[in-house]
Design an enzyme around this catalytic site. Sequence first.
Site, PDB file in Angstrom:
ATOM      1  N   TYR A   1      -4.346   3.909   7.742  1.00 22.01           N
ATOM      2  CA  TYR A   1      -5.695   3.336   7.738  1.00 22.01           C
ATOM      3  C   TYR A   1      -6.487   3.789   8.948  1.00 22.01           C
ATOM      4  CZ  TYR A   1      -3.824   0.770   3.951  1.00 22.01           C
ATOM      5  OH  TYR A   1      -3.239   0.465   2.777  1.00 22.01           O
TER       6      TYR A   1
ATOM      7  N   VAL B   1       1.136  -3.742   3.826  1.00 19.98           N
ATOM      8  CA  VAL B   1       1.056  -5.041   4.518  1.00 19.98           C
ATOM      9  C   VAL B   1       2.329  -5.886   4.455  1.00 19.98           C
ATOM     10  CG1 VAL B   1      -1.434  -5.472   4.602  1.00 19.98           C
ATOM     11  CG2 VAL B   1      -0.159  -6.076   2.563  1.00 19.98           C
TER      12      VAL B   1
ATOM     13  N   SER C   1       0.796  -1.236   0.000  1.00 14.69           N
ATOM     14  CA  SER C   1       0.000   0.000   0.000  1.00 14.69           C
ATOM     15  C   SER C   1       0.828   1.286   0.000  1.00 14.69           C
ATOM     16  CB  SER C   1      -0.945   0.014   1.190  1.00 14.69           C
ATOM     17  OG  SER C   1      -1.998  -0.880   0.944  1.00 14.69           O
TER      18      SER C   1
ATOM     19  N   LYS D   1       0.426   3.377  -3.006  1.00 11.22           N
ATOM     20  CA  LYS D   1      -0.759   4.220  -3.235  1.00 11.22           C
ATOM     21  C   LYS D   1      -0.416   5.706  -3.234  1.00 11.22           C
ATOM     22  CE  LYS D   1      -3.846   0.708  -1.305  1.00 11.22           C
ATOM     23  NZ  LYS D   1      -4.461   0.171  -0.097  1.00 11.22           N
TER      24      LYS D   1
ATOM     25  N   TYR E   1      -2.313  -3.200 -10.811  1.00  9.04           N
ATOM     26  CA  TYR E   1      -2.339  -2.897  -9.369  1.00  9.04           C
ATOM     27  C   TYR E   1      -1.461  -3.877  -8.591  1.00  9.04           C
ATOM     28  CZ  TYR E   1      -4.179  -2.538  -4.612  1.00  9.04           C
ATOM     29  OH  TYR E   1      -4.289  -2.414  -3.240  1.00  9.04           O
TER      30      TYR E   1
HETATM   31  O1  DON Z   1      -4.436  -4.779  -2.157  1.00  8.50           O
HETATM   32  C1  DON Z   1      -3.896  -5.364  -1.228  1.00  8.50           C
HETATM   33  O2  DON Z   1      -4.552  -6.002  -0.416  1.00  8.50           O
HETATM   34  C2  DON Z   1      -2.389  -5.247  -1.065  1.00  8.50           C
HETATM   35  N1  DON Z   1      -1.727  -5.325  -2.319  1.00  8.50           N
HETATM   36  C3  DON Z   1      -2.013  -3.982  -0.383  1.00  8.50           C
HETATM   37  C4  DON Z   1      -2.718  -3.764   0.935  1.00  8.50           C
HETATM   38  C5  DON Z   1      -1.925  -3.046   1.943  1.00  8.50           C
HETATM   39  O3  DON Z   1      -0.725  -2.933   1.897  1.00  8.50           O
HETATM   40  C6  DON Z   1      -2.684  -2.560   3.100  1.00  8.50           C
HETATM   41  N2  DON Z   1      -1.781  -2.028   4.074  1.00  8.50           N
HETATM   42  N3  DON Z   1      -1.705  -1.986   5.212  1.00  8.50           N
END
Ligand code: DON
Length: 309
Positions: A245, A263, A65, A68, A193
């Site tokens: 978040y 994540v 994330s 983003k 993505y």
């Molecule tokens: O879309 C997803 O679920 C992952 N590629 C990224 C999510 C993420 O990193 C959320 N972060 N805390």
Amino acid sequence: MYCETDEDLCELVNRARKYTEYGKVANYIPALGRAEQSDLAIALYYKDGHCVKAGDVEKKFTLQSVSKVLTLALAIMDQGEEEVFRKVGMEPTGDPFNSIAKLETQIPAKPLNPMINAGALVVTNMIEGRSTHEKLGRLLTLIHDLTNNSKIDVDHGVAKSEYETAHLNRSLCYYMKQHGVITGEVEELIDLYTRQCAIQVTCIDLARIGMVLANKGRDPLSNRLILPEGIATIVKTFMVTCGMYNASGEFAIRVGIPAKSGVSGGIIGLVPPNIGVGVYGPSLNEKGNSIAGVKLLEMLSQRYQLSIF
Ligand code: DON
């Protein structure tokens, strides 16, 4: 007072590392489950090029994330602020990053902000390019410029692992496509993505990106403007309001620096006008943020009085 030596940082890493025991490595993307739970690393990058670091700084991890923040900057450069925020909102959410709930209860299918998955998918859908390859190439070029590291590339194993399991993200896309917020082929968007999320970096790369953002989008070492100042400002503001978040409020109080987590355990942060911060610690808390990374940033912020508030 600045943290000037690796030894100063090392002491904080040693104290924070025990918190890695209390979290879990993400495994809903199977390839992420291979990370070492006890890893912890931090780098601080100063405007004069000085870099202080400690812990497992050589470890590579994927942006997840954290990407983003970068796709938002690119999409605004491509489409302009008005068009981007016609399709995605500016408000924080108290929901988890992958929640679908608010898409139905707010303005139909307009995600609350670009830092949650729904909003990030809309943003990625707005990146210019004739093919996925070209769009990804443009994002990589931006990252190479921000980090001054042209070796950064996609970890294809992680990208494939997420692509094969990204059913929740697919459902967010189909729902938004039904409402005309997302256009084109959903599979192509998920492909782009998942590749953007799988771009592989170290905490030093994150710290350098943070340093350029702290310096209003200009690389102070080459004096090149990489992001227009207004776009750097928008991105930094989202980091404060939505970057961690549904833990963004607590993080603002306890740490007080603009930051964005992923994540894989990465966190990018910055202290205007001259410090960039990169953290890696794959053991996560229940909200998906690096458990020891957040503790480490809390200790760092308190010791060196880094809160922007
Ligand atoms: O879309 C997803 O679920 C992952 N590629 C990224 C999510 C993420 O990193 C959320 N972060 N805390």
